[in-house]
Every structure is written in structure tokens, then in C-alpha cells.
Enzyme design. Structure first.
Site, mmCIF file in Angstrom:
data_model
loop_
_atom_site.group_PDB
_atom_site.id
_atom_site.type_symbol
_atom_site.label_atom_id
_atom_site.label_comp_id
_atom_site.label_asym_id
_atom_site.label_seq_id
_atom_site.Cartn_x
_atom_site.Cartn_y
_atom_site.Cartn_z
ATOM 1 N N ASN A 1 0.869 -1.175 0.000
ATOM 2 C CA ASN A 1 0.000 0.000 0.000
ATOM 3 C C ASN A 1 0.907 1.226 0.000
ATOM 4 O O ASN A 1 1.413 1.621 1.045
ATOM 5 C CB ASN A 1 -0.900 -0.034 1.250
ATOM 6 N N TRP A 2 1.090 1.800 -1.179
ATOM 7 C CA TRP A 2 2.025 2.934 -1.282
ATOM 8 C C TRP A 2 1.437 4.232 -0.744
ATOM 9 O O TRP A 2 2.141 5.226 -0.645
ATOM 10 C CB TRP A 2 2.441 3.139 -2.744
ATOM 11 N N LYS A 3 0.134 4.208 -0.464
ATOM 12 C CA LYS A 3 -0.558 5.427 -0.003
ATOM 13 C C LYS A 3 -0.269 6.578 -0.971
ATOM 14 O O LYS A 3 -0.041 6.336 -2.157
ATOM 15 C CB LYS A 3 -0.170 5.734 1.442
ATOM 16 N N HIS B 1 -9.780 1.190 4.079
ATOM 17 C CA HIS B 1 -8.558 1.452 4.848
ATOM 18 C C HIS B 1 -8.858 2.478 5.945
ATOM 19 O O HIS B 1 -9.700 3.361 5.764
ATOM 20 C CB HIS B 1 -7.452 1.974 3.921
ATOM 21 N N GLU C 1 -5.829 -4.511 10.488
ATOM 22 C CA GLU C 1 -4.847 -3.451 10.694
ATOM 23 C C GLU C 1 -5.170 -2.693 11.978
ATOM 24 O O GLU C 1 -6.032 -1.786 11.967
ATOM 25 C CB GLU C 1 -4.842 -2.478 9.516
ATOM 26 N N SER D 1 2.965 -1.592 10.493
ATOM 27 C CA SER D 1 4.413 -1.633 10.753
ATOM 28 C C SER D 1 5.047 -2.987 10.468
ATOM 29 O O SER D 1 6.023 -3.374 11.123
ATOM 30 C CB SER D 1 4.724 -1.191 12.194
ATOM 31 N N GLY E 1 2.665 -0.855 4.312
ATOM 32 C CA GLY E 1 2.709 0.545 3.906
ATOM 33 C C GLY E 1 4.138 1.028 3.735
ATOM 34 O O GLY E 1 4.775 0.813 2.702
HETATM 35 P P1 PGA Z 1 2.422 0.633 7.613
HETATM 36 O O1 PGA Z 1 1.000 0.862 6.938
HETATM 37 O O2 PGA Z 1 2.976 -0.651 7.091
HETATM 38 O O3 PGA Z 1 3.228 1.829 7.189
HETATM 39 O O4 PGA Z 1 2.201 0.609 9.085
HETATM 40 C C1 PGA Z 1 0.102 -0.208 6.718
HETATM 41 C C2 PGA Z 1 -1.199 0.308 6.199
HETATM 42 O O5 PGA Z 1 -1.667 1.378 6.636
HETATM 43 O O6 PGA Z 1 -1.801 -0.313 5.306
#
Ligand code: PGA
Length: 253
Positions: free
Chosen positions: A8-10, A93, A165, A215, A236
Site C-alpha cells: 500500500n504505497w498510499k 482502509h 490493521e 508496521s 505501507g
Molecule cells: P504501515 O501501513 O505498514 O506503514 O504501518 C500499513 C497500512 O496502513 O496499510
């Protein structure tokens, strides 16, 4: 069950950066046992799709509208995602729920629409810090699952993955945020599966992939993915670098 590792590159990566990242990633994961999906921003989907041709990496989007077309300024439809080669879509999400106020009923419409268009939803659920502290995490997760999977049958569930999540464990770009412990994550995943078992048949609950997100990185992926009810990851921050993400993909093998 085959792991599913989704990036998930956001809201990160310009077109050039996105193409460069998948160029680097493709050879690193070409022999992966897991299903690998990258979910970039809408604007770069087409160029990333072109770069992924002939590779084992699948393309996903981070969100979508539930209608095929219409007066929804600024939004993107499932037909548009299909037309650029998406096979997956992240829905519900916590960023969408918290910042953009998406509720369960809306997310349910999106899940149903995605399935209608042969897009595989990755449905996100999970509690925030206050809800965890109050001891109501399971209630939150159960409600989200019931509401966001409303109207689906066992057949449709074959294409759905759930991402658990815990919002308090999501890095938001901060590498010092701690993930859930593998034991706590496993317990929640077992709970998710038990809810699925109440909503659907046993086969469905057994075979639905439940991804962990929050994380996950190269250093902790192995122990998390070794847990029996953790069937992949939604990654992410650690998915923004090819080498680190490739290590996560391999960590479950
Ligand atoms: P993160 O994000 O791996 O940076 O904690 C995961 C997500 O929000 O999908």
C-alpha cells in the site's frame, strides 16, 4: 494457503518514482511463492501496469467509487480500474474511514461493486488505540466485518481478503512505531476467522486470507507470517523500497 503480500504505497511516488520502484522490485520477487500485489496512486496505475507486463506482480488500487460512472467529481470507478489492468482494490482502509469519514455501509457498497467487476477486494478492519484500551477491539472488528460483508455469499468470499490493521500499529511513515506482537496479532486473526465462520460456511472461513497490516517490515515479517492465521501482509511504509519489500515477500517462505 498461499500468502498474499500487498504493498500500500498510499499517497507516495510520482510517475517516474513508481515506475523505477517496480522496475527494481520485479526481478527481486520473480520467484516468489506468495501472491504479490502493488497498490499505487490512481495517476500512476497505467504506467505501473505497463511496467508489470509479463511479471508475477499484480496491480491493485487503494480505493474506488461503487458506481460505474457519473457525477462524482474527483472519484474513480471500478470500470476505470479494470481498464488499466487492476485485479485488486484496497477498501475501507483506516485512512479512508478516519480522514475521509467512510462508513461501513459505504464500504459494503464498494465491496459488492468491486466483486461485480471482478476486482478482488482487500477489506481493512481494525481498532484504534482508545478502542483497544477500552477492551472493545473485538466488538469493533466484528461490527466492521458484519457490516462491510453484508450481502455477500460464500462464492463471492472466495475473492475477498481481509486485512486486520490495528490503527495504533500503523506507522504513518514513522519506522519506530511497533507492530502488534505476533501472539496478539494471531489472536485477533483467529477472532476474525471465527466471525467469518459465523457469517459464512466453514470452508469460507478456513480459506479466506487474513492479512496483517501495521508496521510490518523485513525485521518482523517472518515471525508474523509464521503464525497459522496470518496469511499475508498489507505493507505501507516498508513497501516504498524494493529490497525491503522483497524481503517481506520472501519472509513467509
Ligand atoms: P504501515 O501501513 O505498514 O506503514 O504501518 C500499513 C497500512 O496502513 O496499510
Amino acid at each position: 494457503m498461499k500468502n498474499l503480500i500487498a504493498a500500500n504505497w498510499k499517497m507516495n511516488k510520482t510517475n517516474e518514482e513508481a515506475v523505477a520502484l517496480v522496475k527494481e522490485l520485479t526481478p527481486l520477487v520473480k520467484d516468489a511463492e506468495a501472491d504479490v500485489v502493488v497498490c499505487p496512486s490512481f495517476t500512476v496505475l497505467k504506467d505501473v501496469a505497463d511496467e508489470l507486463k509479463g511479471s508475477n506482480i499484480k496491480l491493485g488500487a487503494q480505493n474506488m467509487h461503487y458506481e460505474d460512472s457519473g457525477a462524482f467529481t474527483g472519484d474513480v470507478s471500478p470500470l476505470m480500474l479494470k481498464s488499466v489492468g487492476c485485479g485488486y482494490v484496497i477498501l475501507g482502509h483506516s485512512d479512508r474511514r478516519e480522514i475521509f469519514k467512510e462508513d461501513d455501509a459505504l464500504i459494503d457498497k464498494k465491496v459488492i461493486s468491486a466483486l461485480k467487476h471482478a476486482l478482488k477486494p482487500i477489506l481493512c478492519v481494525g481498532e484504534n488505540f482508545d478502542q483497544k484500551e477500552k477492551g472493545i477491539a473485538n466488538d469493533i472488528i466484528e461490527t466492521q466485518l458484519k457490516n462491510c460483508l453484508k450481502g455477500l455469499d460464500n462464492q463471492q468470499m472466495k475473492d475477498v481478503s481481509i486485512a486486520y490493521e490495528p490503527i495504533w500499529a500503523i506507522s504513518r511513515g514513522n519506522p519506530n512505531v511497533k507492530p502488534a506482537t505476533k501472539e496478539d496479532a494471531e489472536q485477533r486473526h483467529q477472532f476474525v476467522r471465527s466471525v467469518l465462520n459465523n457469517l459464512f460456511d466453514e470452508n469460507t472461513s478456513k480459506n479466506t486470507r487474513i492479512l496483517y497490516g501495521g508496521s510490518m517490515k523485513a525485521e518482523n515479517a517472518k515471525e508474523l507470517l509464521a503464525m497459522p492465521d496470518i496469511n499475508g501482509g498489507l505493507v505501507g511504509n516498508a513497501s516504498l523500497k524494493a529490497k525491503g519489500f522483497a524481503e517481506i515477500v520472501k519472509a513467509g517462505e
